[in-house]
Design an enzyme around this catalytic site. Structure first.
Site, mmCIF file in Angstrom:
data_model
loop_
_atom_site.group_PDB
_atom_site.id
_atom_site.type_symbol
_atom_site.label_atom_id
_atom_site.label_comp_id
_atom_site.label_asym_id
_atom_site.label_seq_id
_atom_site.Cartn_x
_atom_site.Cartn_y
_atom_site.Cartn_z
ATOM 1 N N GLU A 1 -4.512 -10.629 -29.524
ATOM 2 C CA GLU A 1 -3.215 -10.265 -30.098
ATOM 3 C C GLU A 1 -2.081 -10.702 -29.175
ATOM 4 O O GLU A 1 -2.222 -10.654 -27.950
ATOM 5 C CB GLU A 1 -3.131 -8.758 -30.354
ATOM 6 C CG GLU A 1 -3.567 -8.426 -31.763
ATOM 7 C CD GLU A 1 -4.550 -7.285 -31.816
ATOM 8 O OE1 GLU A 1 -5.100 -6.926 -30.765
ATOM 9 O OE2 GLU A 1 -4.774 -6.763 -32.915
ATOM 10 N N LYS B 1 -6.001 -26.394 -48.573
ATOM 11 C CA LYS B 1 -5.899 -27.030 -49.898
ATOM 12 C C LYS B 1 -5.723 -28.539 -49.704
ATOM 13 O O LYS B 1 -6.611 -29.160 -49.129
ATOM 14 C CB LYS B 1 -4.740 -26.391 -50.681
ATOM 15 C CG LYS B 1 -4.961 -24.897 -50.956
ATOM 16 C CD LYS B 1 -3.899 -24.342 -51.881
ATOM 17 C CE LYS B 1 -4.182 -22.905 -52.283
ATOM 18 N NZ LYS B 1 -3.575 -21.908 -51.410
HETATM 19 N N1 DSN Z 1 -5.658 -19.171 -55.196
HETATM 20 C C1 DSN Z 1 -4.701 -20.221 -54.966
HETATM 21 C C2 DSN Z 1 -4.676 -21.191 -56.081
HETATM 22 O O1 DSN Z 1 -5.709 -21.409 -56.674
HETATM 23 O O2 DSN Z 1 -3.639 -21.761 -56.388
HETATM 24 C C3 DSN Z 1 -3.345 -19.696 -54.705
HETATM 25 O O3 DSN Z 1 -3.392 -18.503 -54.009
#
Ligand code: DSN
Length: 496
Positions: A84, A291
């Site tokens: 932390e 992503k």
């Molecule tokens: N779960 C993500 C998506 O599929 O866009 C966003 O939080």
């Protein structure tokens, strides 16, 4: 003519005939042997996940495949350390290696995105957004209740505490994109804590074009006068003019926050530049790292210098101890994203999304906004007489993995929906190109035409049940497998 994408050098180096490929293969197989020695069912599930991912035509817009280097950076003893605080200023002793990891991850992130400051501790996108909201409140509002919350932690607050807190904060307001126009739950909606912290109002899209109506947004902002204007989306297939958003925010005295979780890879890969690069225009930018950015599952906040000290208080204000092993993997992913190949990848993601959109349109499909400028396509499946839920399930039966999604002003609500969201980051990582995208559009169209809703006991069309022709399902599943065969996933890794 777009440059064809061939898998990232890091992935290419994992080919079975290279030393790196052999090393990744040995590393994953040895790791699973060790796990199997304690709980073989877990080792089996991990191995099965690789096989499932290899076999599926993954079009989920928020997913990707991280490199072996990113994955392997997470499975080690950094996980055992509490840390932390921030680098050089920890509440625990013995953090020198965590300091190194966090410092390198932040250096890469600042260089990659051209940000003043990077906070790489958030465990997820929601955590990153929560850190950002509290940072803006903490910077701009004086409140004894906020000071108490900093000490007690937000998890211990009751509904009454929230009401008092909101009041003591001056009932601050947040303006974000509406859910059915493509915004995210964390942008001020009730199921998320942001909806408890702020009075929220939404901006939508123009019903005729599906595009953000900046003039209407400006009018709403002038009337509502939010503390935070949130830009960013999880299901909007077009570019956003962040320069214009910043002008609107400045005009009404709001802080512009951009949630770039979906399109961070397109920013890193220099597809989104100038007015479309959020880091150049917003005071604070949040993201996930897994992503289009293709890193480990996690979050991050980038901000101007003036917000840095507030952002750095994310832990322990709203975050548990930093996940040092994940910060290590973030550093590896950011280093990968700084290579020139990542820019080729990011451009290929968009070329592929355009090819997918054009393929669907040519076959009579309906798309929200009529196409795409980014990594995702939002197909309105009501023209096939289906709900999003039926389309999602019929496609899954046929080996095509998507997720249902509301379309603007969706008559079927957020559960059944009228849309299916399709994204190209994952399949682009595998090396599929525009020709394959056109074929995938044909497969999707074929499945949806062969799917019909069944009727309920009362004779109305069901929103959930459907009938799909078996021969079509099997034919599409076979074609999906054949389509993926030349693009092996983690080709160096053989768990058999
Ligand atoms: N779960 C993500 C998506 O599929 O866009 C966003 O939080």
């Amino acid at each position: 003519m777009a440059t064809p994408y061939t898998p990232h050098a890091v992935e290419a180096a994992q080919a079975p005939h290279t030393a790196a490929g052999a090393a990744a293969d040995t590393a994953f197989r040895s790791a699973l042997d060790v796990v199997a020695g304690v709980e073989p069912r877990i080792a089996a599930a991990i191995g099965q996940e690789l096989e499932d991912q290899r076999a599926s035509l993954k079009l989920i817009a928020s997913e990707n495949y991280a490199s072996p280097a990113v994955l392997l950076a997470m499975g080690n003893w950094l996980s055992d350390k509490y840390a932390e605080g921030t680098a050089g200023r920890r509440f625990y002793a013995g953090c020198r290696n965590v300091d190194t990891v966090e410092t390198i991850a932040a250096e890469h992130a600042r260089a990659l995105f051209g940000a003043d400051h990077a906070y790489v501790q958030p465990h997820s996108g929601i955590d990153a957004n929560l850190t950002a909201f509290w940072a803006v409140l903490s910077q701009r509002v004086e409140s004894p209740a906020l000071e108490r919350a900093k000490v007690r932690g937000v998890n211990d607050l009751t509904e009454q505490d929230w009401a008092q807190l909101r009041q003591s904060l001056g009932n601050q307001r947040m303006l974000g994109m509406s859910l059915d126009a493509g915004g995210h739950l964390t942008h001020g909606f009730r199921p998320n804590i942001s909806g408890k912290m702020f009075d929220q109002r939404s901006y939508g899209t123009d019903p005729a074009t599906g595009l953000i109506d900046y003039d209407a947004l400006r009018e709403t902002a002038r009337e509502f006068r939010p503390l935070i204007l949130v830009a960013g989306y999880s299901a909007y297939p077009r570019l956003v003019d962040f320069r214009r958003m910043r002008e609107i925010a400045d005009e009404v005295g709001a802080t512009l926050m951009v949630d770039m979780a979906h399109f961070a890879g397109l920013v890193a890969g220099k597809v989104l530049t100038g007015d479309h690069d959020p880091v150049q225009h917003a005071q604070i930018v949040t993201t996930t790292t897994h992503k289009s950015l293709r890193g480990p599952r996690g979050g991050m906040v980038l901000c101007d210098t003036e917000l840095a000290e507030h952002v750095d208080r994310g832990c322990p204000l709203v975050l548990g101890g930093p996940l040092s092993h994940v910060m290590a993997a973030k550093a590896v992913a950011f280093a990968e994203a700084r290579r020139p190949e990542f820019q080729t990848y990011a451009h290929a993601v968009v070329d592929n999304a355009r090819a997918l959109a054009e393929g669907l349109l040519r076959r009579g499909g309906r798309l929200v906004t009529g196409g795409t400028d980014n990594h995702l396509v939002l197909a309105d499946v009501s023209g096939y007489g289906l709900t999003g839920r039926q389309a999602e399930a019929a496609l899954l039966d046929s080996g095509v993995v998507t997720n249902r999604n509301s379309v603007p002003q969706d008559p079927n609500g957020a559960w059944y929906t009228s849309g299916v969201r399709l994204g190209t980051p994952a399949l682009t990582t595998r090396g599929l190109g525009t020709a394959e995208m056109d074929e995938i559009a044909a497969l999707i169209d074929t499945v949806l035409r062969a799917t019909t809703p069944t009727t309920t006991a009362g004779g109305a069309p069901s929103k959930a049940q459907y009938r799909l022709d078996d021969a079509v399902r099997d034919g599409v599943a076979k074609r999906a497998t054949d389509l993926l065969a030349p693009f092996p996933l983690y080709p160096g890794v053989d768990l058999t």
